[in-house]
Design a protein around this motif. Structure first.
Motif, PDB file in Angstrom:
ATOM      1  N   ILE A 356       1.120   1.347   7.421  1.00 54.59           N
ATOM      2  CA  ILE A 356       1.881   0.361   8.128  1.00 54.59           C
ATOM      3  C   ILE A 356       2.303   0.662   9.528  1.00 54.59           C
ATOM      4  O   ILE A 356       1.968  -0.071  10.373  1.00 54.59           O
ATOM      5  CB  ILE A 356       2.911  -0.435   7.342  1.00 54.59           C
ATOM      6  CG1 ILE A 356       2.357  -1.283   6.324  1.00 54.59           C
ATOM      7  CG2 ILE A 356       3.627  -1.510   8.269  1.00 54.59           C
ATOM      8  CD1 ILE A 356       3.498  -1.981   5.314  1.00 54.59           C
ATOM      9  N   ARG A 357       2.564   1.919   9.489  1.00 55.40           N
ATOM     10  CA  ARG A 357       2.904   2.405  10.835  1.00 55.40           C
ATOM     11  C   ARG A 357       1.872   2.539  11.885  1.00 55.40           C
ATOM     12  O   ARG A 357       1.889   2.611  12.875  1.00 55.40           O
ATOM     13  CB  ARG A 357       3.840   3.738  10.859  1.00 55.40           C
ATOM     14  CG  ARG A 357       5.312   3.319  10.259  1.00 55.40           C
ATOM     15  CD  ARG A 357       6.333   4.400  10.557  1.00 55.40           C
ATOM     16  NE  ARG A 357       5.925   5.562   9.849  1.00 55.40           N
ATOM     17  CZ  ARG A 357       6.226   6.104   8.699  1.00 55.40           C
ATOM     18  NH1 ARG A 357       7.000   5.313   8.138  1.00 55.40           N
ATOM     19  NH2 ARG A 357       5.652   7.038   8.049  1.00 55.40           N
ATOM     20  N   ARG A 358       0.805   3.078  11.209  1.00 50.68           N
ATOM     21  CA  ARG A 358      -0.507   3.116  11.936  1.00 50.68           C
ATOM     22  C   ARG A 358      -0.885   1.656  12.460  1.00 50.68           C
ATOM     23  O   ARG A 358      -1.294   1.625  13.531  1.00 50.68           O
ATOM     24  CB  ARG A 358      -1.528   3.883  11.141  1.00 50.68           C
ATOM     25  CG  ARG A 358      -2.621   4.386  11.796  1.00 50.68           C
ATOM     26  CD  ARG A 358      -3.835   4.941  11.061  1.00 50.68           C
ATOM     27  NE  ARG A 358      -3.231   6.152  10.405  1.00 50.68           N
ATOM     28  CZ  ARG A 358      -4.012   6.726   9.421  1.00 50.68           C
ATOM     29  NH1 ARG A 358      -5.217   6.311   8.957  1.00 50.68           N
ATOM     30  NH2 ARG A 358      -3.339   7.768   8.807  1.00 50.68           N
ATOM     31  N   PRO A 366       5.399  -4.499  16.649  1.00 51.89           N
ATOM     32  CA  PRO A 366       6.531  -3.717  15.976  1.00 51.89           C
ATOM     33  C   PRO A 366       6.659  -4.248  14.388  1.00 51.89           C
ATOM     34  O   PRO A 366       7.455  -4.796  14.097  1.00 51.89           O
ATOM     35  CB  PRO A 366       7.641  -4.203  16.721  1.00 51.89           C
ATOM     36  CG  PRO A 366       7.208  -5.667  17.241  1.00 51.89           C
ATOM     37  CD  PRO A 366       5.775  -5.502  17.551  1.00 51.89           C
ATOM     38  N   ILE A 367       5.629  -3.677  13.632  1.00 55.66           N
ATOM     39  CA  ILE A 367       5.579  -4.069  12.092  1.00 55.66           C
ATOM     40  C   ILE A 367       6.612  -3.268  11.487  1.00 55.66           C
ATOM     41  O   ILE A 367       7.429  -3.884  10.724  1.00 55.66           O
ATOM     42  CB  ILE A 367       4.466  -4.199  11.564  1.00 55.66           C
ATOM     43  CG1 ILE A 367       3.141  -4.912  12.369  1.00 55.66           C
ATOM     44  CG2 ILE A 367       3.961  -4.643  10.158  1.00 55.66           C
ATOM     45  CD1 ILE A 367       1.674  -4.733  12.126  1.00 55.66           C
ATOM     46  N   GLU A 368       6.386  -1.936  11.579  1.00 58.50           N
ATOM     47  CA  GLU A 368       7.759  -1.191  11.291  1.00 58.50           C
ATOM     48  C   GLU A 368       8.222  -0.705  12.413  1.00 58.50           C
ATOM     49  O   GLU A 368       7.811   0.663  12.685  1.00 58.50           O
ATOM     50  CB  GLU A 368       7.205  -0.148  10.090  1.00 58.50           C
ATOM     51  CG  GLU A 368       8.593   0.503   9.468  1.00 58.50           C
ATOM     52  CD  GLU A 368       8.044   1.595   8.643  1.00 58.50           C
ATOM     53  OE1 GLU A 368       7.748   1.324   7.499  1.00 58.50           O
ATOM     54  OE2 GLU A 368       8.665   2.493   8.975  1.00 58.50           O
ATOM     55  N   ALA A 393       5.385  -9.948   7.247  1.00 57.22           N
ATOM     56  CA  ALA A 393       4.910  -9.769   8.469  1.00 57.22           C
ATOM     57  C   ALA A 393       5.787  -8.612   9.111  1.00 57.22           C
ATOM     58  O   ALA A 393       5.204  -8.049  10.261  1.00 57.22           O
ATOM     59  CB  ALA A 393       4.999 -10.752   9.312  1.00 57.22           C
ATOM     60  N   GLY A 394       6.627  -7.924   8.241  1.00 56.81           N
ATOM     61  CA  GLY A 394       7.536  -6.828   8.787  1.00 56.81           C
ATOM     62  C   GLY A 394       8.324  -7.371  10.280  1.00 56.81           C
ATOM     63  O   GLY A 394       8.739  -8.587  10.156  1.00 56.81           O
TER      64      GLY A 394
END
Ligand SMILES: Nc1ncnc2c1ncn2[C@@H]1O[C@H](COP(=O)(O)OP(=O)(O)O)[C@@H](O)[C@H]1O
Ligand SMILES: C[C@@](O)(CCOP(=O)(O)OP(=O)(O)O)CC(=O)O
Length: 457
Positions: A356-358, A366-368, A393-394
């Motif tokens: 998710i960070r990728r 900015p999802i995480e 959606a973070g």
């Protein structure tokens, strides 16, 4: 409570894994229902001064100005039942609730399309479990037991939502309550698979219409079926019908709901058996109240994916594999009698977060975001916390955690969160947000008939 009153409730949701992926039929979403429910009660309308009102009145008594009155009529040329919002007072501005209005029009139209309708006037009450909205400080400061349904004392638009999917639970419970109230059990029985399937199709159709877009629909699916592995429907299914009131709307809606032809068949896949939670573990939802949700995240992520198909597809596939492994490990632990370690689950969460960070970094969305990374890392450092993610959606809205269901873990977590000051990069103002643990957990059961008398008082 009128003797013919019916009540139905539907659960909230959390998309634990599969945000963004689930918009595409090639991937699935791991969605948990939550035990915060929206309840809808339908009954005969009380007469006013001996006069029976020929309308449907909907109220949501926890909010200010939350009364919506509707007239209704059968239109010509198969256009369905058109509902018209009425002014509660001629001097007042028309107060609209698009989700209620759309669900009412769609459901009455469906009912009229399958029977000779006898749509009698009715009074409908909506009640939301307290965790759908942050508790205002004025209420949390009060001593004594909290009422089952808080009176929030503000209009709905001013209430602080916690992101549990109020509109999907509302549309599902509202649609189900009307179907139960106006149709005999032989025509639709919501405790059967075929009844649930029709409810799902109808609720998806009106929720999409009210939202003005066709989303993945995971929230309606979990409101109807509870926790499940979800593969979305092809958006085409809902993109060809005419507007309510237009000629043939009623038959088109009936075909969509009843899947009368093979060509109308919904390709949604709901796999309930594949979602399990091991005994001794539970979900915890934390609300981050810093109010800086980035708008248009879905649009931006999808635009980036379109431009960078190869790279994005590789991340999407890796995430799907990681999400599948997590669901599989949860099932394996749930089905095993001998206690096993949570090591694989921990690795599963770590892998999902890494991907998710990728996705976040590569798409620039900015999802995480790093403030969420810090918060989840701190939670994961508590013994008994198995893992955490930014759900759906973070962004800055919430985090979800899987934890050992014991007092020590929950107390440690509460201690950490009560002292946590959330730094939102989005607002550029450090220290402007608090984090609170909601009083909700996973719920396996979806829509449910309730005892209407239990809401008295
Ligand atoms: N308790 C309620 N009573 C009446 N309407 C509600 C209630 N909860 C939600 N709604 C309807 O759903 C809308 C919120 O939907 P939305 O902004 O999509 O939030 P969510 O993400 O919680 O679904 C409200 O504006 C209102 O129309
Ligand atoms: C991005 C998504 O895949 C998941 C969004 O999940 P959230 O739980 O964040 O959704 P809201 O309740 O609408 O805020 C979009 C979708 O599936 O429709």
């Amino acid at each position: 409570m009128a003797p013919n009153a019916v009540a139905v409730s539907a659960p909230g949701k959390v998309l634990l894994a599969g945000g963004y992926l689930v918009l595409d039929r090639a991937y699935t979403g791991l969605v948990f229902g939550l035990d915060a429910r929206i309840h809808v009660i339908v009954q005969d309308i009380a007469t006013r001064n001996g006069v029976t009102l020929n309308e449907i009145i909907v109220t949501s008594p926890q909010f200010q100005d939350a009364v919506w009155e509707y007239g209704y009529r059968l239109t010509e040329r198969d256009g369905g039942i058109q509902v018209t919002p009425l002014r509660v007072d001629a001097t007042l501005k028309l107060n609209r609730n698009v989700f209620v209005e759309t669900a009412l029009g769609y459901t009455l139209t469906y009912i009229a399309s399958i029977t000779t309708p006898n749509v009698t006037p009715a009074s409908i009450t909506i009640l939301a479990d307290n965790d759908y909205y942050s508790t205002p400080t004025s209420l949390s400061a009060k001593s004594g037991a909290a009422p089952r349904f808080h009176n929030l004392g503000v209009p709905i638009s001013k209430a602080n939502k916690t992101g549990l999917g109020s509109s999907a639970a509302l549309v599902t419970a509202f649609t189900a309550a009307l179907l139960t109230y106006y149709l005999p059990k032989e025509t639709i029985d919501l405790s059967t698979d075929s009844g649930k399937r029709k409810l799902h199709n109808l609720a998806q159709a009106s929720h999409c219409a009210a939202q003005g877009k066709v989303g993945s629909g995971f929230d309606i699916a979990s409101a109807v079926y509870g926790s499940c592995l979800y593969k979305r429907f092809s958006p085409d299914i809902l993109s060809h019908h005419v507007e309510p009131g237009q000629p043939k709307f009623a038959s088109q809606l009936r075909h969509i709901v009843d899947e009368t032809d093979e060509a109308d068949r919904w390709d949604t896949e709901i796999r309930k058996d594949e979602v399990k939670l091991p005994k001794g573990l539970r979900l915890v939802m934390c609300d981050v109240s810093c109010g800086s949700q980035t708008p248009g995240m879905v649009k931006q992520v999808l635009a980036w994916r379109k431009e960078n198909a190869d790279e994005a597809n590789a991340i999407w596939q890796d995430l799907q594999n990681a999400n599948d492994s997590l669901a599989k490990e949860l099932r394996a632990l749930a089905e095993s009698d001998t206690r096993q370690s949570y090591e694989h689950l921990k690795q599963g969460f770590a892998r999902i977060r890494e991907l998710i960070r990728r996705m976040s970094e590569r798409s620039g969305v900015p999802i995480e975001p790093s403030s969420q990374t810090e918060l989840i890392d701190a939670c994961e450092a508590i013994p008994g916390v198995v893992g955490g993610v930014v759900p759906g959606a973070g962004g800055y809205d919430a985090i979800s955690l899987l934890v050992e269901d014991n007092e020590t873990t929950l107390n440690e977590l509460a201690k950490l969160l009560s002292g946590w000051t959330f730094k939102s990069e989005a607002s550029g103002q450090p220290g402007d947000g608090r984090v609170s643990m909601l009083d909700v957990r996973e719920e396996m059961v979806g829509v449910r008939a309730e005892d209407a008398t239990s809401y008295q008082g």
